[in-house]
Design a protein around this motif. Structure first.
Motif, PDB file in Angstrom:
ATOM      1  N   VAL A 202     -40.464 -27.373  36.686  1.00 17.38           N
ATOM      2  CA  VAL A 202     -40.494 -28.128  37.942  1.00 17.38           C
ATOM      3  C   VAL A 202     -40.487 -27.189  39.149  1.00 17.38           C
ATOM      4  O   VAL A 202     -40.689 -27.637  40.284  1.00 17.38           O
ATOM      5  CB  VAL A 202     -39.290 -29.090  38.022  1.00 17.38           C
ATOM      6  CG1 VAL A 202     -39.391 -30.141  36.938  1.00 17.38           C
ATOM      7  CG2 VAL A 202     -37.967 -28.323  37.889  1.00 17.38           C
ATOM      8  N   ASN A 203     -40.233 -25.906  38.933  1.00 16.69           N
ATOM      9  CA  ASN A 203     -40.218 -24.925  40.013  1.00 16.69           C
ATOM     10  C   ASN A 203     -41.606 -24.325  40.174  1.00 16.69           C
ATOM     11  O   ASN A 203     -42.145 -23.743  39.221  1.00 16.69           O
ATOM     12  CB  ASN A 203     -39.202 -23.817  39.699  1.00 16.69           C
ATOM     13  CG  ASN A 203     -39.031 -22.837  40.843  1.00 16.69           C
ATOM     14  OD1 ASN A 203     -39.774 -22.879  41.829  1.00 16.69           O
ATOM     15  ND2 ASN A 203     -38.062 -21.951  40.713  1.00 16.69           N
ATOM     16  N   PRO A 204     -42.238 -24.426  41.345  1.00 15.33           N
ATOM     17  CA  PRO A 204     -43.587 -23.879  41.530  1.00 15.33           C
ATOM     18  C   PRO A 204     -43.680 -22.382  41.254  1.00 15.33           C
ATOM     19  O   PRO A 204     -44.751 -21.885  40.892  1.00 15.33           O
ATOM     20  CB  PRO A 204     -43.902 -24.193  42.997  1.00 15.33           C
ATOM     21  CG  PRO A 204     -43.008 -25.334  43.354  1.00 15.33           C
ATOM     22  CD  PRO A 204     -41.759 -25.138  42.555  1.00 15.33           C
ATOM     23  N   ASP A 205     -42.573 -21.651  41.416  1.00 11.83           N
ATOM     24  CA  ASP A 205     -42.590 -20.208  41.178  1.00 11.83           C
ATOM     25  C   ASP A 205     -42.526 -19.860  39.697  1.00 11.83           C
ATOM     26  O   ASP A 205     -42.690 -18.690  39.331  1.00 11.83           O
ATOM     27  CB  ASP A 205     -41.413 -19.535  41.899  1.00 11.83           C
ATOM     28  CG  ASP A 205     -41.522 -19.664  43.416  1.00 11.83           C
ATOM     29  OD1 ASP A 205     -42.674 -19.726  43.915  1.00 11.83           O
ATOM     30  OD2 ASP A 205     -40.474 -19.710  44.092  1.00 11.83           O
ATOM     31  N   GLU A 206     -42.261 -20.838  38.845  1.00  6.32           N
ATOM     32  CA  GLU A 206     -42.110 -20.584  37.406  1.00  6.32           C
ATOM     33  C   GLU A 206     -43.276 -21.130  36.591  1.00  6.32           C
ATOM     34  O   GLU A 206     -43.192 -21.190  35.371  1.00  6.32           O
ATOM     35  CB  GLU A 206     -40.803 -21.215  36.898  1.00  6.32           C
ATOM     36  CG  GLU A 206     -39.537 -20.646  37.514  1.00  6.32           C
ATOM     37  CD  GLU A 206     -39.205 -19.263  36.979  1.00  6.32           C
ATOM     38  OE1 GLU A 206     -39.777 -18.874  35.947  1.00  6.32           O
ATOM     39  OE2 GLU A 206     -38.390 -18.570  37.603  1.00  6.32           O
ATOM     40  N   LEU A 207     -44.356 -21.529  37.234  1.00  5.16           N
ATOM     41  CA  LEU A 207     -45.471 -22.135  36.523  1.00  5.16           C
ATOM     42  C   LEU A 207     -46.178 -21.114  35.637  1.00  5.16           C
ATOM     43  O   LEU A 207     -46.300 -19.938  35.990  1.00  5.16           O
ATOM     44  CB  LEU A 207     -46.481 -22.729  37.510  1.00  5.16           C
ATOM     45  CG  LEU A 207     -46.006 -23.889  38.391  1.00  5.16           C
ATOM     46  CD1 LEU A 207     -47.145 -24.371  39.284  1.00  5.16           C
ATOM     47  CD2 LEU A 207     -45.461 -25.023  37.551  1.00  5.16           C
ATOM     48  N   THR A 208     -46.643 -21.582  34.487  1.00  5.47           N
ATOM     49  CA  THR A 208     -47.474 -20.746  33.642  1.00  5.47           C
ATOM     50  C   THR A 208     -48.927 -20.872  34.092  1.00  5.47           C
ATOM     51  O   THR A 208     -49.283 -21.714  34.908  1.00  5.47           O
ATOM     52  CB  THR A 208     -47.349 -21.157  32.167  1.00  5.47           C
ATOM     53  OG1 THR A 208     -47.701 -22.542  32.023  1.00  5.47           O
ATOM     54  CG2 THR A 208     -45.942 -20.942  31.662  1.00  5.47           C
ATOM     55  N   LEU A 209     -49.766 -20.038  33.541  1.00  6.25           N
ATOM     56  CA  LEU A 209     -51.143 -19.916  34.024  1.00  6.25           C
ATOM     57  C   LEU A 209     -51.936 -21.203  33.849  1.00  6.25           C
ATOM     58  O   LEU A 209     -52.697 -21.597  34.740  1.00  6.25           O
ATOM     59  CB  LEU A 209     -51.826 -18.767  33.277  1.00  6.25           C
ATOM     60  CG  LEU A 209     -53.036 -18.112  33.946  1.00  6.25           C
ATOM     61  CD1 LEU A 209     -52.708 -17.667  35.357  1.00  6.25           C
ATOM     62  CD2 LEU A 209     -53.509 -16.935  33.110  1.00  6.25           C
TER      63      LEU A 209
END
Length: 259
Positions: A202-209
């Motif tokens: 849910v964190n935009p900084d932790e998104l996978t590719l």
């Protein structure tokens, strides 16, 4: 030859779209040769998303998941293949039952567990639940049953080797081809996973590719040349990993055949 062309064409088409403009992609007849717009498309991609941040997250998830699966699955497979213990047949049957169930059924319970643990929105929510899987244990168990001679294990026991020493010094060298295949399968599956990261991160900084690239789609105004340049960059690590592991798999399998 026809099968090779059919298999290679999607990768060729990705490169064609990544090196042309969106207008070229929509043109009719479509362009079937490379353009000169790749660097521009990549620059637009970097402006739209944190590509290297998402790439780093994906590498962490894929590498950690692969290493954990190789360790735990091969360890469990060794126990199932070469040891007798109470409930062995029941547990292996339960494992096979888990294998045939769709993985999507576990998303809601897994989500609830991650919420209770406070891991929602972190990469641990993707890595820890995937640390072992039914397919890997089944695959390694079948290979270990025939690929590890009982005489080697008996000799190791006579020398005083315990369970983990047998696993490390006898089993692992014998099952390297199976580990190479499982490594390829697990890494590609973790790299390409979309549904679970979409739900858990849910964190935009932790998104996978895969999730980050999917967010580039904007309906009719999507810049497909930019998206395809991202897809091209995302495919390159998979090709490198496949080449590395496949060479090891073929080499070890050939040694086993020669022996």
């Amino acid at each position: 030859m026809i099968c090779v062309v059919i298999s290679v064409f999607p990768f060729y088409w990705i490169i064609v779209m990544a090196t042309n403009t969106s207008q070229d992609i929509y043109s009719y007849p479509p362009k079937l040769w490379f353009g000169g717009n790749l660097l521009t498309n990549i620059q637009h991609l970097f402006d739209k998303m944190d590509f290297f941040g998402s790439l780093f997250n994906t590498v962490i998830v894929a590498v950690c998941t692969t290493l954990l699966v190789l360790f735990f699955d091969s360890l469990a497979a060794f126990a199932f293949a070469k040891y007798e213990f109470p409930g062995k047949k029941f547990l292996f049957g339960l494992l096979l039952a888990m294998y045939i169930l769709p993985t999507q059924l576990a998303i809601i319970p897994q989500y609830e567990i991650m919420v209770q643990l406070g891991w929602l929105g972190t990469l641990k929510a993707l890595i820890v639940p995937a640390a072992a899987n039914a397919f890997g244990i089944f695959w390694m168990r079948q290979y270990t049953s025939t690929g590890v001679p009982d005489e080697l294990l008996d000799a190791a026991r006579i020398e005083g080797a315990g369970f983990f020493r047998q696993y490390w010094h006898v089993v692992l060298p014998c099952v390297r081809p199976a580990l190479a295949f499982l490594g390829i399968y697990t890494f590609i599956a973790a790299w390409n996973d979309y549904i679970l990261p979409l739900v858990m991160l849910v964190n935009p900084d932790e998104l996978t590719l895969q999730v980050a690239l999917a967010q580039l789609y904007a309906g009719h105004s999507t810049d497909y040349s930019m998206v395809m340049s991202g897809v091209l960059l995302a495919v390159i690590p998979l090709v490198l990993v496949f080449t590395f592991f496949a060479r090891g798999f073929i080499a070890d399998a050939t040694k086993g055949a020669l022996r």
